[in-house]
Design a protein around this motif. Structure first.
Motif, PDB file in Angstrom:
ATOM      1  N   ASP A  87       5.485  -6.395   0.889  1.00 12.47           N
ATOM      2  CA  ASP A  87       4.324  -5.638   0.461  1.00 12.47           C
ATOM      3  C   ASP A  87       4.576  -4.979  -0.897  1.00 12.47           C
ATOM      4  O   ASP A  87       3.709  -5.008  -1.786  1.00 12.47           O
ATOM      5  N   THR A  88       5.762  -4.425  -1.085  1.00 20.50           N
ATOM      6  CA  THR A  88       6.113  -3.777  -2.357  1.00 20.50           C
ATOM      7  C   THR A  88       6.149  -4.792  -3.494  1.00 20.50           C
ATOM      8  O   THR A  88       5.644  -4.542  -4.600  1.00 20.50           O
ATOM      9  N   LEU A 112      -1.279  -7.447  -6.208  1.00 24.60           N
ATOM     10  CA  LEU A 112      -1.911  -8.007  -5.017  1.00 24.60           C
ATOM     11  C   LEU A 112      -1.771  -7.037  -3.853  1.00 24.60           C
ATOM     12  O   LEU A 112      -0.676  -6.564  -3.542  1.00 24.60           O
ATOM     13  N   SER A 113      -2.887  -6.758  -3.210  1.00 21.36           N
ATOM     14  CA  SER A 113      -2.880  -5.928  -2.016  1.00 21.36           C
ATOM     15  C   SER A 113      -3.414  -6.769  -0.862  1.00 21.36           C
ATOM     16  O   SER A 113      -4.627  -6.884  -0.653  1.00 21.36           O
ATOM     17  N   ASP A 158      -2.484  -8.561   3.325  1.00 21.60           N
ATOM     18  CA  ASP A 158      -1.773  -8.397   4.587  1.00 21.60           C
ATOM     19  C   ASP A 158      -0.649  -9.425   4.663  1.00 21.60           C
ATOM     20  O   ASP A 158      -0.893 -10.619   4.845  1.00 21.60           O
ATOM     21  N   SER A 160       2.630  -6.003  -4.342  1.00 19.79           N
ATOM     22  CA  SER A 160       1.898  -4.907  -4.984  1.00 19.79           C
ATOM     23  C   SER A 160       2.261  -4.796  -6.461  1.00 19.79           C
ATOM     24  O   SER A 160       1.411  -4.490  -7.302  1.00 19.79           O
ATOM     25  N   SER A 161       3.531  -5.099  -6.778  1.00 17.82           N
ATOM     26  CA  SER A 161       3.952  -5.071  -8.182  1.00 17.82           C
ATOM     27  C   SER A 161       3.293  -6.178  -8.983  1.00 17.82           C
ATOM     28  O   SER A 161       3.222  -6.114 -10.205  1.00 17.82           O
TER      29      SER A 161
END
Length: 526
Positions: free
Chosen positions: A128-129, A136-137, A139, A132-133
């Motif tokens: 997820d981290t 992209l957000s 699941d 996100s960098s």
């Protein structure tokens, strides 16, 4: 071919040779890539790009040459060894496990553990981290198959980053993405570059190269023929280098079509209007008349093959209209196209053309076989007469018609495939690279056959990577660039130079070659 770099080299491949069955695929090829740069590797089909990449990543063994990576000599024996050594490759066909989650795909084979067990909480948090960098957000618990191709590309990039890859090779990964998705990919690529990683970017889309790449290496016929900063090689120079024609040669000796009388052509046989089939065909419009040969020009990856397959019913259209002899049609299969008087000679003779173990006779009559059946049985007498007629008229060299087609030369195999379609008596013939992989003499014979077909009233649409070959038989040319038809050239306007101009700049830049001519003239003045 080389130039000094202000940053240290991360990769240096020197004098790489590779042959397959005695045929040279690479000859003293070279590639130098610095840390913290995006490097374009380009060339036409068969130039050697893929072979060079596979040697670097351990998929192939080189015959000669040296490879240095991160300051030491390396000889990776497998793609896994290359990944362990810091090189990750992202191919057009994304190598992910569809039903595994995004997080699992990122850390597959490298799962963090706690007390001997997989630490799923850590995997999901890190995935997820990382994404996100990239902006992209999403699941990371969901299977990767549920996401778009662009997201899957991001997952493949995240896997490379998580493995601490110092070099990422992106091989034609933008070909299936739309503009928004391409920009997302470029954003991540720029971040990789800013982090000091090297990116080798393989693409045939010129605008993309200039948007993202710092330097470029051009390959042709298994050799490295140019290496320079992107800012020092304009689009026209890039095109001429890829095609093997210097600007000076094009200006001094402009290959041009012979003057042909447009009134000799008949009614329109094929009309395509704003034809689309994402992602390869974006907007193509053209027309082909009876008694006319129209060339479809463009670099590899421009969408020429996909356009022909779309017109032949082998691909489903995404928009636009197609008309045959003035009637709008919706071809649902190649069988529909054949019934309407079309034929398609495919680009890949071995994979999609010949049936190697069948005889010349059976290969030649494959399409028209239903017309040779009498009461459920093939009329051998009629078949024999048909085969003999085409063997004689096309000058096919063979022992006899029962000889397996695999034993014939490439040029004679191509003549058999041409005869296959001619035996079906088509009104419109689509020829995709009809002279690829055959010798010079056979090329001349195929070109003569195409001209004769045109002169008998057949409509012909053909592609050829060699512009001189295209111009030798084409009455007009439609130039494609990035899936779009961008120019139509005929008469005095149809020349090798004008086609290159349209490939490099699209429509609306007719002065590019004139400027090049002026530059060449000035250089040659005493």
């Amino acid at each position: 071919m080389s130039e000094s770099l202000s940053t240290p080299l991360l990769l240096e491949m020197q004098d790489i040779d590779k042959s397959f069955g005695g045929v040279a695929a690479l000859r003293r090829a070279s590639l130098s890539v610095a840390a913290g740069e995006v490097h374009a590797l380009i060339g036409q089909n068969g130039a050697g790009k893929s072979t060079l990449i596979k040697i670097l990543t351990g998929a192939y063994r080189r015959d000669a040459g040296l490879v240095y990576f991160a300051g030491r000599e390396v000889d990776f024996t497998s793609p896994q060894a290359a990944r362990n050594g810091g090189i990750s490759t992202i191919y057009q066909e994304i190598n992910l496990v569809p039903m595994r989650s995004i997080a699992e795909n990122i850390f597959l084979g490298r799962e963090p553990r706690r007390f001997g067990l997989i630490d799923w909480r850590s995997i999901h948090r890190q995935a997820d981290t990382l994404l996100s960098s990239f902006g992209l957000s999403i699941d990371v618990h969901r299977p990767v198959a549920q996401f778009s191709t662009a997201v899957q590309q991001m997952v493949a990039l995240a896997r490379a980053v998580s493995a601490n890859a110092r070099m990422v090779i992106i091989d034609e990964s933008t070909s299936s993405l739309d503009e928004r998705e391409v920009e997302l990919l470029f954003t991540v690529v720029r971040r990789l570059r800013d982090d000091g990683r090297a990116v080798i970017f393989v693409s045939h889309r010129l605008d993309e190269l200039y948007a993202i790449c710092d330097r470029v290496t051009v390959m042709r016929d298994g050799q490295t023929v140019a290496a320079a900063p992107m800012a020092e090689m304009d689009k026209l120079q890039l095109v001429t280098t890829m095609l093997g024609r210097s600007l000076a040669a094009v200006v001094r000796h402009p290959a041009a079509a012979e003057g042909r009388d447009p009134s000799a052509r008949g009614p329109v046989q094929l009309t395509a209007t704003h034809l689309r089939a994402a992602p390869k065909v974006q907007d193509v419009s053209l027309a082909v008349h009876a008694g006319e040969a129209v060339g479809l020009a463009g670099l590899l990856g421009a969408g020429r093959t996909e356009t022909m397959r779309l017109m032949f019913g082998a691909e489903a259209p995404g928009g636009g209209t197609l008309s045959l002899a003035g009637e709008a049609v919706a071809l649902k299969s190649p069988q529909d196209a054949i019934r309407r008087g079309m034929g398609l000679l495919t680009e890949d003779r071995k994979a999609e053309g010949i049936v190697p173990e069948l005889s010349v006779r059976d290969n030649l009559t494959l399409v028209c076989l239903p017309t040779l059946v009498r009461r459920g049985v093939v009329d051998r007498r009629v078949q024999k007469a048909l085969v003999e007629r085409f063997i004689e008229s096309l000058g096919i060299k063979l022992r006899d018609a029962d000889q397996p087609i695999r034993e014939l030369s490439g040029g004679n195999q191509q003549k058999v495939l041409l005869a296959r379609w001619l035996a079906s008596n088509p009104k419109l013939l689509l020829l995709d690279e009809p002279t690829r992989g055959i010798d010079v003499g056979a090329k001349a014979e195929i070109a003569k056959i195409i001209r004769e077909l045109r002169n008998t009233g057949m409509a012909v649409l053909l592609t050829a990577s060699e512009l001189e070959e295209l111009i030798a038989v084409a009455d007009r040319a439609v130039v494609m660039r990035d899936g779009r038809s961008v120019a139509e050239l005929d008469g005095a306007a149809l020349s090798e130079a004008s086609i290159m101009d349209a490939i490099a700049f699209g429509a609306g830049a007719p002065s590019a070659l004139a400027e090049a001519a002026q530059t060449v003239t000035q250089r040659e003045q005493p």
